[in-house]
Design a protein around this motif. Sequence first.
Motif, short mmCIF file in Angstrom:
data_model
loop_
_atom_site.label_atom_id
_atom_site.label_comp_id
_atom_site.label_asym_id
_atom_site.label_seq_id
_atom_site.Cartn_x
_atom_site.Cartn_y
_atom_site.Cartn_z
N THR A 135 -26.56 -43.42 22.50
CA THR A 135 -27.37 -43.95 23.59
C THR A 135 -26.74 -45.28 24.00
N ILE A 136 -26.44 -45.40 25.28
CA ILE A 136 -25.82 -46.62 25.79
C ILE A 136 -26.87 -47.38 26.58
N PHE A 137 -27.05 -48.66 26.24
CA PHE A 137 -27.95 -49.49 27.02
C PHE A 137 -27.35 -50.89 27.11
N GLY A 138 -26.97 -51.23 28.36
CA GLY A 138 -26.36 -52.54 28.61
C GLY A 138 -25.09 -52.74 27.83
N ASP A 139 -25.03 -53.83 27.10
CA ASP A 139 -23.86 -54.18 26.29
C ASP A 139 -24.02 -53.76 24.84
N SER A 140 -24.71 -52.67 24.60
CA SER A 140 -24.85 -52.20 23.23
C SER A 140 -24.94 -50.67 23.18
N LEU A 141 -24.69 -50.16 22.00
CA LEU A 141 -24.73 -48.72 21.74
C LEU A 141 -25.67 -48.46 20.58
N LEU A 142 -26.35 -47.34 20.62
CA LEU A 142 -27.12 -46.87 19.48
C LEU A 142 -26.58 -45.50 19.13
N VAL A 143 -26.07 -45.37 17.91
CA VAL A 143 -25.46 -44.13 17.46
C VAL A 143 -26.28 -43.59 16.30
N LYS A 144 -26.72 -42.33 16.41
CA LYS A 144 -27.45 -41.66 15.34
C LYS A 144 -26.61 -40.49 14.88
N PHE A 145 -26.61 -40.23 13.57
CA PHE A 145 -25.76 -39.18 13.02
C PHE A 145 -26.23 -38.78 11.63
N ASP A 146 -25.74 -37.62 11.17
CA ASP A 146 -26.01 -37.14 9.81
C ASP A 146 -24.73 -37.30 9.00
N VAL A 147 -24.87 -37.76 7.77
CA VAL A 147 -23.74 -37.92 6.86
C VAL A 147 -23.89 -36.89 5.74
N VAL A 148 -22.89 -36.03 5.60
CA VAL A 148 -22.88 -35.01 4.56
C VAL A 148 -22.03 -35.54 3.41
N THR A 149 -22.63 -35.67 2.23
CA THR A 149 -21.94 -36.23 1.07
C THR A 149 -21.95 -35.23 -0.07
N ILE A 150 -21.26 -35.57 -1.14
CA ILE A 150 -21.27 -34.71 -2.33
C ILE A 150 -22.62 -34.77 -3.03
N PHE A 151 -23.47 -35.75 -2.66
CA PHE A 151 -24.79 -35.91 -3.27
C PHE A 151 -25.91 -35.34 -2.41
N GLY A 152 -25.61 -34.97 -1.18
CA GLY A 152 -26.62 -34.49 -0.24
C GLY A 152 -26.35 -35.06 1.15
N THR A 153 -27.29 -34.81 2.05
CA THR A 153 -27.15 -35.24 3.45
C THR A 153 -28.23 -36.25 3.78
N PHE A 154 -27.88 -37.24 4.60
CA PHE A 154 -28.87 -38.19 5.08
C PHE A 154 -28.58 -38.56 6.52
N GLN A 155 -29.62 -39.02 7.22
CA GLN A 155 -29.48 -39.48 8.60
C GLN A 155 -29.29 -40.98 8.60
N ASP A 156 -28.48 -41.45 9.53
CA ASP A 156 -28.25 -42.89 9.66
C ASP A 156 -28.13 -43.22 11.13
N GLU A 157 -28.22 -44.48 11.43
CA GLU A 157 -28.00 -44.95 12.78
C GLU A 157 -27.31 -46.30 12.74
N GLN A 158 -26.59 -46.57 13.79
CA GLN A 158 -25.82 -47.81 13.87
C GLN A 158 -26.02 -48.37 15.26
N GLU A 159 -26.51 -49.60 15.35
CA GLU A 159 -26.55 -50.29 16.63
C GLU A 159 -25.34 -51.18 16.72
N VAL A 160 -24.61 -51.07 17.81
CA VAL A 160 -23.38 -51.82 17.98
C VAL A 160 -23.56 -52.76 19.16
N THR A 161 -23.39 -54.04 18.91
CA THR A 161 -23.46 -55.04 19.98
C THR A 161 -22.20 -55.89 19.92
N ARG A 162 -21.87 -56.46 21.04
CA ARG A 162 -20.67 -57.29 21.09
C ARG A 162 -20.92 -58.61 20.37
N ASN A 163 -20.09 -58.92 19.37
CA ASN A 163 -20.16 -60.19 18.66
C ASN A 163 -19.39 -61.23 19.47
N VAL A 164 -20.04 -62.33 19.75
CA VAL A 164 -19.38 -63.38 20.54
C VAL A 164 -18.96 -64.52 19.67
#
Length: 135
Positions: A106-135
Amino acid sequence: MIPKGGSIRNATLQEQQKPSRTWKLDWEKGTVDGMTDGLEAVKQAVYLMLRTERFQHEIFSFNYGSELESLIGKDPLLVQSEVNRMIKEALQQDDRIRDVQNVEVTIFGDSLLVKFDVVTIFGTFQDEQEVTRNV
């Protein structure tokens, strides 16, 4: 004189999984709070990998971290196509992580919101990452 003995060519190598146990970081208190292992340790590793900008810290190898911040302000079609690749590239440096799936951006202004599933050897989990420009 060259030593004589067994041949290394006939030796069998066994790959071993590195331990997953690590210090547990308490993000709210800003302290180390004991130890963690398994899926919780991988969650913590994902959090750190995606929040560390690649090539910005000499203490980390060039394989560690992500380049998501470089996508801010770029064409949305480019962002959609690159986010999936960048997250997989960052996370699959960890041998406990098998795959990254269901990436949504999801893109909004000068930032991104990324949601995803991570498949590991221990199981799967959902995560999200908000990315903003560091000044």
